[in-house]
Write a protein that holds these residues in place. Sequence first.
Motif, PDB file in Angstrom:
ATOM      1  N   LEU A 161      11.596  38.683  -2.349  1.00 16.28           N
ATOM      2  CA  LEU A 161      10.257  39.073  -1.921  1.00 16.28           C
ATOM      3  C   LEU A 161       9.260  39.029  -3.071  1.00 16.28           C
ATOM      4  N   ALA A 162       9.779  38.953  -4.297  1.00 20.58           N
ATOM      5  CA  ALA A 162       8.901  38.995  -5.471  1.00 20.58           C
ATOM      6  C   ALA A 162       7.840  37.905  -5.452  1.00 20.58           C
ATOM      7  N   PRO A 163       8.152  36.638  -5.057  1.00 12.72           N
ATOM      8  CA  PRO A 163       7.099  35.616  -5.043  1.00 12.72           C
ATOM      9  C   PRO A 163       5.932  35.972  -4.134  1.00 12.72           C
ATOM     10  N   TYR A 164       6.230  36.597  -2.983  1.00 17.17           N
ATOM     11  CA  TYR A 164       5.156  36.970  -2.067  1.00 17.17           C
ATOM     12  C   TYR A 164       4.360  38.163  -2.594  1.00 17.17           C
ATOM     13  N   ARG A 165       5.036  39.075  -3.258  1.00 16.92           N
ATOM     14  CA  ARG A 165       4.315  40.211  -3.854  1.00 16.92           C
ATOM     15  C   ARG A 165       3.340  39.706  -4.917  1.00 16.92           C
ATOM     16  N   ARG A 166       3.814  38.799  -5.771  1.00 14.58           N
ATOM     17  CA  ARG A 166       2.937  38.260  -6.814  1.00 14.58           C
ATOM     18  C   ARG A 166       1.782  37.481  -6.201  1.00 14.58           C
ATOM     19  N   LEU A 167       2.070  36.748  -5.134  1.00 17.34           N
ATOM     20  CA  LEU A 167       1.028  35.959  -4.478  1.00 17.34           C
ATOM     21  C   LEU A 167      -0.068  36.851  -3.909  1.00 17.34           C
ATOM     22  N   LEU A 168       0.328  37.910  -3.231  1.00 15.22           N
ATOM     23  CA  LEU A 168      -0.650  38.773  -2.569  1.00 15.22           C
ATOM     24  C   LEU A 168      -1.396  39.668  -3.549  1.00 15.22           C
ATOM     25  N   LYS A 169      -0.987  39.671  -4.807  1.00 14.65           N
ATOM     26  CA  LYS A 169      -1.724  40.420  -5.830  1.00 14.65           C
ATOM     27  C   LYS A 169      -2.850  39.600  -6.441  1.00 14.65           C
ATOM     28  N   ILE A 170      -2.892  38.300  -6.143  1.00 10.78           N
ATOM     29  CA  ILE A 170      -3.968  37.460  -6.666  1.00 10.78           C
ATOM     30  C   ILE A 170      -5.267  37.826  -5.957  1.00 10.78           C
ATOM     31  N   PRO A 171      -6.314  38.129  -6.687  1.00 11.38           N
ATOM     32  CA  PRO A 171      -7.578  38.531  -6.046  1.00 11.38           C
ATOM     33  C   PRO A 171      -8.088  37.476  -5.066  1.00 11.38           C
ATOM     34  N   GLY A 172      -8.415  37.919  -3.866  1.00 12.61           N
ATOM     35  CA  GLY A 172      -8.989  37.042  -2.858  1.00 12.61           C
ATOM     36  C   GLY A 172      -7.992  36.368  -1.944  1.00 12.61           C
ATOM     37  N   VAL A 173      -6.733  36.253  -2.349  1.00 16.66           N
ATOM     38  CA  VAL A 173      -5.746  35.541  -1.542  1.00 16.66           C
ATOM     39  C   VAL A 173      -5.435  36.280  -0.233  1.00 16.66           C
ATOM     40  N   PRO A 174      -5.180  37.604  -0.240  1.00 17.73           N
ATOM     41  CA  PRO A 174      -4.928  38.275   1.041  1.00 17.73           C
ATOM     42  C   PRO A 174      -6.085  38.126   2.032  1.00 17.73           C
ATOM     43  N   ALA A 175      -7.309  38.248   1.540  1.00 15.55           N
ATOM     44  CA  ALA A 175      -8.467  38.103   2.429  1.00 15.55           C
ATOM     45  C   ALA A 175      -8.554  36.687   2.984  1.00 15.55           C
ATOM     46  N   LEU A 176      -8.280  35.689   2.151  1.00 13.81           N
ATOM     47  CA  LEU A 176      -8.319  34.299   2.607  1.00 13.81           C
ATOM     48  C   LEU A 176      -7.262  34.033   3.670  1.00 13.81           C
ATOM     49  N   LEU A 177      -6.041  34.511   3.447  1.00 18.33           N
ATOM     50  CA  LEU A 177      -4.967  34.289   4.418  1.00 18.33           C
ATOM     51  C   LEU A 177      -5.253  34.997   5.740  1.00 18.33           C
ATOM     52  N   LEU A 178      -5.778  36.215   5.667  1.00 14.55           N
ATOM     53  CA  LEU A 178      -6.118  36.942   6.891  1.00 14.55           C
ATOM     54  C   LEU A 178      -7.238  36.241   7.642  1.00 14.55           C
ATOM     55  N   MET A 179      -8.265  35.816   6.916  1.00 16.43           N
ATOM     56  CA  MET A 179      -9.361  35.097   7.554  1.00 16.43           C
ATOM     57  C   MET A 179      -8.862  33.803   8.167  1.00 16.43           C
ATOM     58  N   GLY A 180      -7.968  33.089   7.459  1.00 13.54           N
ATOM     59  CA  GLY A 180      -7.420  31.859   8.001  1.00 13.54           C
ATOM     60  C   GLY A 180      -6.654  32.084   9.292  1.00 13.54           C
ATOM     61  N   LEU A 181      -5.877  33.155   9.354  1.00 12.39           N
ATOM     62  CA  LEU A 181      -5.131  33.468  10.577  1.00 12.39           C
ATOM     63  C   LEU A 181      -6.070  33.756  11.739  1.00 12.39           C
ATOM     64  N   LEU A 182      -7.038  34.639  11.511  1.00  9.19           N
ATOM     65  CA  LEU A 182      -7.949  35.029  12.589  1.00  9.19           C
ATOM     66  C   LEU A 182      -8.812  33.859  13.048  1.00  9.19           C
ATOM     67  N   ALA A 183      -9.223  33.012  12.112  1.00 11.46           N
ATOM     68  CA  ALA A 183     -10.070  31.880  12.471  1.00 11.46           C
ATOM     69  C   ALA A 183      -9.295  30.796  13.214  1.00 11.46           C
ATOM     70  N   ARG A 184      -7.994  30.704  12.967  1.00 11.75           N
ATOM     71  CA  ARG A 184      -7.200  29.667  13.626  1.00 11.75           C
ATOM     72  C   ARG A 184      -6.837  30.013  15.059  1.00 11.75           C
ATOM     73  N   ILE A 185      -6.832  31.264  15.409  1.00  9.83           N
ATOM     74  CA  ILE A 185      -6.444  31.648  16.768  1.00  9.83           C
ATOM     75  C   ILE A 185      -7.369  31.037  17.813  1.00  9.83           C
ATOM     76  N   PRO A 186      -8.706  31.169  17.707  1.00 14.41           N
ATOM     77  CA  PRO A 186      -9.549  30.474  18.693  1.00 14.41           C
ATOM     78  C   PRO A 186      -9.411  28.962  18.621  1.00 14.41           C
ATOM     79  N   SER A 187      -9.163  28.413  17.435  1.00 13.02           N
ATOM     80  CA  SER A 187      -8.997  26.958  17.311  1.00 13.02           C
ATOM     81  C   SER A 187      -7.772  26.476  18.073  1.00 13.02           C
ATOM     82  N   THR A 188      -6.683  27.233  17.999  1.00 13.96           N
ATOM     83  CA  THR A 188      -5.460  26.837  18.705  1.00 13.96           C
ATOM     84  C   THR A 188      -5.553  27.069  20.204  1.00 13.96           C
ATOM     85  N   ALA A 189      -6.528  27.852  20.646  1.00 11.17           N
ATOM     86  CA  ALA A 189      -6.712  28.106  22.079  1.00 11.17           C
ATOM     87  C   ALA A 189      -7.586  27.050  22.745  1.00 11.17           C
TER      88      ALA A 189
END
Length: 426
Positions: A3-31
């Motif tokens: 799990l360490a690679p994901y912990r380090r990844l999510l500690k990078i500033p801005g990455v969690p917000a980008l991934l969350l935004m990407g998920l939410l924005a893709r849901i209407p696109s896939t619909a």
Amino acid sequence: MALAPYRRLLKIPGVPALLLMGLLARIPSTAMGMTLTLHVAVALDLGYGKAGLVTMANTIGMAIGSPLSGRFVDRHGLRPVVLVTTVAQAVFWACAWALPFPALIGTAAVAGLLALPVFSVTRQCLVAMVPVSQRRSAFALDSMLVELAYMAGPALAVAGLTMLGSGVTMTIIGVATAAAGLGIFVLNPPIRSPEEREAQSIKVPRRQWLTPGFVALLGTAAAATFVLSATELALIATMNNAGQTQWVGFAVAIWCVYSLIGGFVYGGLSRGFSPLMLIACMGLLTIPVSLVSSWQWLVVMLLPAGLLCAPALSATVDVLSRWVPSVARGEAMGFHGTALLIGGASSAPIAGAVIDASGPTWAFVLAGLVGVAMVLTAAPFWPRRPVEPIPTPAQTPSPQTQSAQTPSASPPSARTEPTPAPAEAP
């Protein structure tokens, strides 16, 4: 499981917000595809043939528009492209439900051409924000989020059309897409790292990165989505023939879970694998699915190939990010998105014809053979050693600077050599 690679990844500033935004924005696109199909076929009562024409027009528009929008992002930045595409999507989905069929075909093509580039932009920004050593984990996690979006989007579209009608559902998609575009506009994630911004005004000729190897990479990406789409169609046809249509959603969800597990494990490994190997294995492991007839055993047999879905797709993005210079990364990501669309779109009529002629069993064989054949076709064009990032003039020291830094009498071993890109496992 690391799990360490994901912990380090999510500690990078801005990455969690980008991934969350990407998920939410893709849901209407896939619909969107499911919504257009059911609106034309059911709400307008024009049948699935005409519904296919509308979705085909929309897909062709997206295939053309994806690299174009990426090129505009490279040249003019993220916000102008997001603003134009968000307005275009809001206008289309606000009035699409009221358009007659001929107008719907034309506007669907334009809407595809001006689609919000959330898939390619998310990956492009991940490259800019995440160090090279952590990108494989980032792309694996992104692929898992794409799986979640594809699990949620079409299901929500069906529920909306069933309970609310096509007009309300299409309006909701328009509002959700506008909100996604506004979120990306406000978040404004970087499309280049601080070091890469120094070279953003430098033009790199397309011939330097649009090489036979790059085209081979696009071909393998298209083959991956061909395998996945043909397998899904064969799975649905098998269950329909068995009179188990009510379990189709459950079976597809299990298959998606396989991909999520595979992506999670792959992102935590110490090193990655070549997409050629991953896609070839996915194709080979799809062929034995044809040996079973019960849908329950069919779902079990899909486990090995299913585990490779997210790793295979994320590996193609990882390789692309290392082959293409930063000033052309958006356009390259757009070509990658087009390849994925072509693979998925071409599989439906080809696999459908095989199912109609010989049954769904042979569609699994077809899916696997196409994946293997494309890998064999791409292999001769694949670079035999890791490709180093293409230097730009802003990153290459001038002769005067180089001579000042390195005395002419210095032995060759004393000179600084460029660091090669990480090698892939064979």
